[in-house]
Structures are given as structure tokens and as C-alpha cells.
Design an enzyme around this catalytic site. Structure first.
Site, short mmCIF file in Angstrom:
data_model
loop_
_atom_site.label_atom_id
_atom_site.label_comp_id
_atom_site.label_asym_id
_atom_site.label_seq_id
_atom_site.Cartn_x
_atom_site.Cartn_y
_atom_site.Cartn_z
N ALA A 40 0.78 -1.22 -0.01
CA ALA A 40 0.10 -0.04 0.25
C ALA A 40 0.77 1.21 0.03
O ALA A 40 0.52 2.21 0.69
CB ALA A 40 -0.99 -0.07 1.14
N ALA A 62 -51.71 29.76 18.86
CA ALA A 62 -51.13 29.91 17.36
C ALA A 62 -50.62 31.07 17.37
O ALA A 62 -51.18 32.22 17.87
CB ALA A 62 -52.34 29.39 16.22
N ASN A 118 -6.71 1.45 -10.59
CA ASN A 118 -5.61 2.63 -11.05
C ASN A 118 -6.15 4.03 -11.34
O ASN A 118 -5.34 5.03 -11.53
CB ASN A 118 -5.01 2.01 -12.00
CG ASN A 118 -4.00 0.69 -11.42
OD1 ASN A 118 -3.46 0.68 -10.58
ND2 ASN A 118 -4.03 -0.49 -12.30
N ARG A 170 -30.97 15.46 11.68
CA ARG A 170 -29.63 15.89 11.73
C ARG A 170 -29.13 15.29 12.90
O ARG A 170 -29.93 14.81 13.60
CB ARG A 170 -29.58 17.39 11.74
CG ARG A 170 -29.91 18.24 10.44
CD ARG A 170 -29.94 19.56 10.58
NE ARG A 170 -28.72 20.20 10.88
CZ ARG A 170 -28.55 21.34 11.53
NH1 ARG A 170 -29.56 22.33 11.52
NH2 ARG A 170 -27.35 22.09 11.93
N GLY A 198 -0.04 -8.83 -16.07
CA GLY A 198 1.11 -9.65 -16.39
C GLY A 198 0.34 -11.30 -16.82
O GLY A 198 -0.54 -11.65 -16.24
N GLY A 203 9.29 -0.78 -6.77
CA GLY A 203 8.72 -2.03 -7.38
C GLY A 203 8.29 -2.95 -6.19
O GLY A 203 8.48 -2.77 -5.24
N ARG A 243 -2.38 8.02 -11.42
CA ARG A 243 -3.62 8.17 -12.33
C ARG A 243 -5.07 8.29 -11.89
O ARG A 243 -5.90 8.63 -12.53
CB ARG A 243 -3.74 6.59 -13.25
CG ARG A 243 -2.40 6.34 -14.26
CD ARG A 243 -2.56 5.11 -14.81
NE ARG A 243 -1.93 4.12 -14.01
CZ ARG A 243 -2.00 2.95 -14.41
NH1 ARG A 243 -2.48 2.44 -15.55
NH2 ARG A 243 -1.37 2.17 -13.61
#
Length: 461
Positions: A9, A422, A227, A332, A139, A77, A15
Site C-alpha cells: 500500500a 397559535a 488504478n 440531523r 501480467g 517495485g 492516475r
């Protein structure tokens, strides 16, 4: 046999065109590398070691408590990456699984099958392969006439004949641990990329008389490596389908599974119905016999049994059994809707508790408040909780009635069995059984129409 796992990782992932490191991009609610490590955890390895590099602190934060870490200072690599784990593993006896952190679709069952096959065959190395419809970029697995694995050829290094092969390397390997680290010391970077390939270990082992095998998995889609953003979307779609199918097998109904987006850690009870265009994220838990209708978005929320959510947004909230909300309402954070309560349309509730069997029908804001049982809140009511400096609390007792258009200015308490007329603005406490009226007295102006008409055109007559 002891089992070890190495997760690669360290790459940045240029990309992806992102400030976020590649393995931290999310698929169905969690970073790719977390999917990988959790699949590895499920096979109960003795140790997991993650090789970090770019974004090391962020990766370690995500995987804290799930893995140990080694740092690859320069990305030279995959072979060099695994070699950095030698301080943790080189002297161990057992089998080591090597996987990449950008392959979120592998399942724990596939990893277990690879381990079992590797052990059964007594291989020094076993590569996980798949048959690819379009092998470009992968590969290639090169075998001899007996089917033994000779080597893996990368896309940029293959000749015409080798690139015709459809069996591909998924990037997952199982090694005899000590033989792996011994072979890594002989890997060179004599290739088109100038990198140290982990795949070269297979040929090195074979040249030393060791047996190298391959386990071909049946589902190519698991091997998808991410990728770029296109592959990220593809992985998300595959994962989404997998998640929804698992819920359906457990008794959840989806009206249109292709348009229901459910994160990996969501829990849903049986006989719950999820309509189209619903998003459910995070650690949400939904009970049995619920209905979640089109357009709802639910995040990190706990929902009980027999609950209806109609085209509404819920985040970090709680809805108890036999409640309902919507359409077009918003819970919320820290909104709690108690058993039997009703929240109607165009209602917003934040950091407030709506008591059992209470009703907040429509066009209302309830913030920083506690409502008791059997309270009725009329249309257009506002719980005014913020004075520009701080937020204060409002309490409304059991069986109270809040009339339409009222404003309750916090801090204020309305006792149980009280009334608010009210269109009143309430700034003082209301005692039990009292009615609070706080509005201007009505005044009617007689014959006002005709007085106004004198100053207007005859059309007013």
C-alpha cells in the site's frame, strides 16, 4: 502452518488524479485498503504487515489495530516493497500471502482457497490467476507443456506470443515465507520499468528446483485492480451488486437493486423494503419490516422495526420502533424519534428528542429541544435555539399542545398539559395546565375597503 499477510500500500496512484492516496479511495463506504485487510483478517493470519510509503500516516490511521507497518521509503517495485517486510517476517516459518491494497473485491474465501491449495501442493510459491476476457495490462502466466508455471511476463516486457495468453496474474501470491525472502535478495531491476518485480521470484525459485504452482479462481471480477477513476467506479458497481445480493439472501427486498447504494457495513433486517434511488451509508442499522422509499438518504443512523422513511434525509439520528418520517424531512445529528412518534413533511430536527407518540406534522424546525410524550406541534412552529452567540435548550412536557406558527425562544420550558396559542412567541416558561398567548391584539378597521378604493382606480369599486 502459520499464516502471514503482506499488504502492498505504498504507491501514490498518480492516475487517480487526486490529492487522496490511491488505496484510501473509498468503495461502498470504506477505503480500498481496508476492504483488503478485512478480507485477510477473516482467514485468521498470525500477522498482517502493511507496506506503506506515500500517505503513510493516513494509511496507518485507517488500519490502526488491524495491521503492523513497514515503510518503503522509495517506490522501487513490488519486489522491493515485500523485501521491506523482512524485519517483521524473514525468520518466520509458514506461508505468506502477498496482496495489493488497490484490489478491494477479493473475498476471504478466495484467500483461504489459495492458502489451502498452496499447502496441499507443497509449493514454494503459488500465484492466484484468472482467465481474463481482455488481458491487456495484466501480467501473463507462462506455463510449460505440463501446465507448470514457468514465469510471469509483464505487459511491457512480453513478446507477441506471450501477450496472446489470457491467463493473468491477479497480483496475489502465496509463498513459503523463508524461501520468499531468500529469493527476493536475487531479484534485479533489469526490465523495461527499471523496477524490482515480485513476479521474478517465481522464476528464481523454479531455477533453484522449487515447485511453483498456480490456483485459478473462477471469478475474474474479484481481481479488478483500481488504478484510475474508471476502475474505481467499476469496482464500486461490482461491490454494490455483491452487497445488495447478500441483503436479499438475508430477507431484504429491493425494488430496483441496481439503483440502491448500500455501504459495506450497513445492517438491514428481514422483510424491509428498499425502493429505487436510495442511499444508505456508514454504520447504519435498519430493523425488520421497514420501508425506505425513493429518494431517501440515510447515514450512520439507527432505525428500529416497523419504521417508514419517505423520501427524507437522516444523519447520525435514531428512529425507534413504529415511527415514520417524511416526505422531504431532515433528521440531523442527535435527533431521536421515540416509539410511535410521527414526523411529517418538511420538518427539520437537530439535537432534539421527540417523545413517544408525539407528532411534529409539517413545516417545522426543532433544534436543541426535548419533547415529552403525546405532544402535538402545529404547522410552522420554530424552536428558536440560537441567539447569535450560543445555543439554548427548550423543554416541552407530556401532552402539551403547541399551536401553529408558534416560536419558542430558548431557553424556555413548557410544562406538561400546557398550551401555546397559535402564532405566539414564547419567551417565558409556561406552567402546567396554562395557555400562553403572546401576540398582538387583533384590530379590525371598519369599511377599510372603500376608504382604500377612494385613492385607487374605479376598478376597486
Amino acid at each position: 502452518m502459520k499464516k502471514f499477510v503482506v499488504v502492498l500500500a505504498a504507491g501514490k496512484g498518480t492516475r487517480m488524479k487526486s490529492k487522496l492516496y490511491k488505496v484510501l479511495h473509498q468503495v461502498c463506504g470504506k477505503p480500498m485498503v481496508e476492504h483488503v485487510v478485512e478480507a485477510a483478517e477473516a482467514i485468521n493470519p498470525d500477522k498482517i504487515v502493511t507496506v506503506v510509503g506515500n500517505g503513510a500516516d493516513e494509511v496507518e490511521k485507517v488500519l490502526a489495530g488491524k495491521s503492523e507497518f513497514v515503510l518503503q521509503e522509495k517506490q522501487l517495485g513490488t519486489g522491493d516493497a515485500v523485501l521491506t517486510a523482512q524485519t517483521e517476517l524473514a525468520d518466520q516459518v509458514g506461508a505468506t500471502l502477498v496482496i495489493t491494497g488497490d484490489t478491494p473485491l477479493f473475498t476471504s474465501q478466495t484467500f483461504q482457497n489459495l492458502f489451502d491449495y498452496h499447502q496441499k501442493k507443497g509449493n514454494a510459491a503459488t500465484v492466484l490467476t484468472a482467465q481474463a476476457p481482455n488481458p491487456y495490462g495484466y501480467g501473463r502466466i507462462i506455463r510449460d507443456e505440463q501446465g507448470n508455471v514457468l514465469r510471469i511476463v509483464e505487459q511491457k516486457d512480453g513478446n507477441t506470443e506471450e501477450l496472446q495468453v489470457n491467463e493473468i496474474n491477479t497480483g496475489v501470491f502465496c509463498f513459503d515465507n523463508q524461501k520468499l525472502f531468500a529469493a527476493l535478495k536475487h531479484v534485479t531491476n533489469n526490465n523495461a520499468q527499471g523496477e524490482y518485480y515480485l513476479t521474478d521470484v517465481l522464476e528464481i525459485l523454479r531455477n533453484h528446483g522449487e515447485h511453483v504452482g498456480a490456483y485459478k479462481m473462477p471469478d475474474f471480477s474479484e481481481s479488478l485492480g483500481v488504478n484510475d477513476r474508471i476502475a474505481l467506479a467499476q469496482a464500486t458497481k461490482i461491490m454494490q451488486k455483491r452487497i445488495n445480493e447478500e441483503h436479499m439472501r438475508n430477507g431484504v427486498s429491493f425494488v430496483d437493486p441496481a439503483t440502491a447504494y448500500i455501504d459495506a457495513d450497513v445492517e438491514i433486517g428481514c422483510d424491509t423494503v428498499i425502493e429505487a434511488n436510495v442511499v444508505i451509508k456508514g454504520k447504519t442499522v435498519i430493523g425488520n419490516d421497514c420501508l425506505i422509499t425513493t429518494g431517501s438518504r440515510i447515514v450512520d443512523t439507527k432505525i428500529g422495526n416497523h419504521v417508514t422513511v419517505t423520501s427524507s434525509t437522516l444523519e447520525n439520528a435514531t428512529m425507534a420502533d413504529h415511527t415514520d418520517i417524511g416526505p422531504n424531512s431532515h433528521l440531523r445529528p442527535n435527533a431521536v424519534i421515540c416509539s410511535g412518534a410521527h414526523v411529517g413533511n418538511f420538518v427539520e430536527i437537530k439535537n432534539a428528542t421527540i417523545g413517544e407518540n408525539s407528532k411534529v406534522g409539517h413545516l417545522t424546525y426543532v433544534g436543541d429541544a426535548t419533547l415529552g410524550k403525546d405532544v402535538n406541534v402545529g404547522c410552522g412552529t420554530i424552536f428558536a435555539n440560537y441567539d447569535g452567540v450560543q445555543k439554548d435548550h427548550t423543554t416541552v412536557g407530556d401532552k402539551s399542545f403547541i399551536g401553529s406558527g408558534a416560536t419558542l425562544v430558548a431557553p424556555v420550558n413548557v410544562a406538561d398539559h400546557a398550551f401555546v396559542a397559535a402564532d405566539s412567541t414564547i419567551t417565558k416558561d409556561v406552567a402546567r395546565y396554562d395557555m400562553a398567548i403572546a401576540r398582538g391584539r387583533q384590530v379590525n378597521k371598519p369599511d377599510y375597503w372603500h376608504k382604500l378604493a377612494l385613492s385607487k382606480s374605479e376598478d376597486w369599486q
